[in-house]
Design a protein around this motif. Structure first.
Motif, short mmCIF file in Angstrom:
data_model
loop_
_atom_site.label_atom_id
_atom_site.label_comp_id
_atom_site.label_asym_id
_atom_site.label_seq_id
_atom_site.Cartn_x
_atom_site.Cartn_y
_atom_site.Cartn_z
N GLN A 13 44.50 35.90 38.94
CA GLN A 13 43.54 36.71 39.57
C GLN A 13 44.00 37.55 40.97
N GLN A 14 44.76 37.15 41.55
CA GLN A 14 45.49 37.96 42.51
C GLN A 14 45.85 39.26 42.07
N ALA A 15 46.71 39.40 40.90
CA ALA A 15 47.16 40.68 40.18
C ALA A 15 46.02 41.48 40.02
N LEU A 16 44.77 40.96 39.51
CA LEU A 16 43.73 41.73 38.92
C LEU A 16 42.99 42.13 40.29
N LEU A 17 42.92 41.32 41.37
CA LEU A 17 42.09 41.82 42.51
C LEU A 17 43.06 42.76 43.23
N ALA A 18 44.44 42.73 42.97
CA ALA A 18 45.37 43.92 43.68
C ALA A 18 45.20 45.23 42.79
N GLN A 19 44.78 45.05 41.61
CA GLN A 19 44.68 46.49 40.76
C GLN A 19 43.27 46.96 41.08
N ALA A 20 42.16 46.23 41.13
CA ALA A 20 40.87 46.61 41.46
C ALA A 20 41.09 47.13 42.90
N PHE A 21 41.72 46.82 44.01
CA PHE A 21 41.87 47.06 45.02
C PHE A 21 42.34 48.70 45.18
N GLU A 22 43.71 48.86 44.42
CA GLU A 22 44.23 50.08 44.14
C GLU A 22 43.10 50.91 43.59
N ALA A 23 42.30 50.59 42.46
CA ALA A 23 41.49 51.45 41.77
C ALA A 23 40.40 52.02 42.60
#
Length: 72
Positions: free
Chosen positions: A43-53
């Protein structure tokens, strides 16, 4: 013995032990704790990806300041 193995699971869940966890044996509790840990990491990795996107939609000059404002 069951109480000792519930502790890591309770710590992983971040709160008071959930009723019924003591019905699981130690191996099941450890597997559940590992699954919760893995899910949180994902979940943390996906949130980081979403933030960068999301930052990619901002003009390049604003990305740095916005990142500094939003991330501690």
């Amino acid at each position: 013995m069951a109480q000792a193995s519930v502790r890591p699971l309770g710590e992983e869940l971040g709160g008071a032990p959930i009723a019924g966890l003591d019905a699981l044996d130690a191996a099941e509790q450890q597997a559940l704790a590992a699954a919760v840990r893995k899910a949180r990491q994902r979940q943390q990795a996906l949130l980081a990806q979403a933030f960068e996107a999301a930052l990619a939609h901002l003009p390049m000059l604003l990305r740095g300041p916005v990142r500094k404002i939003l991330l501690p």
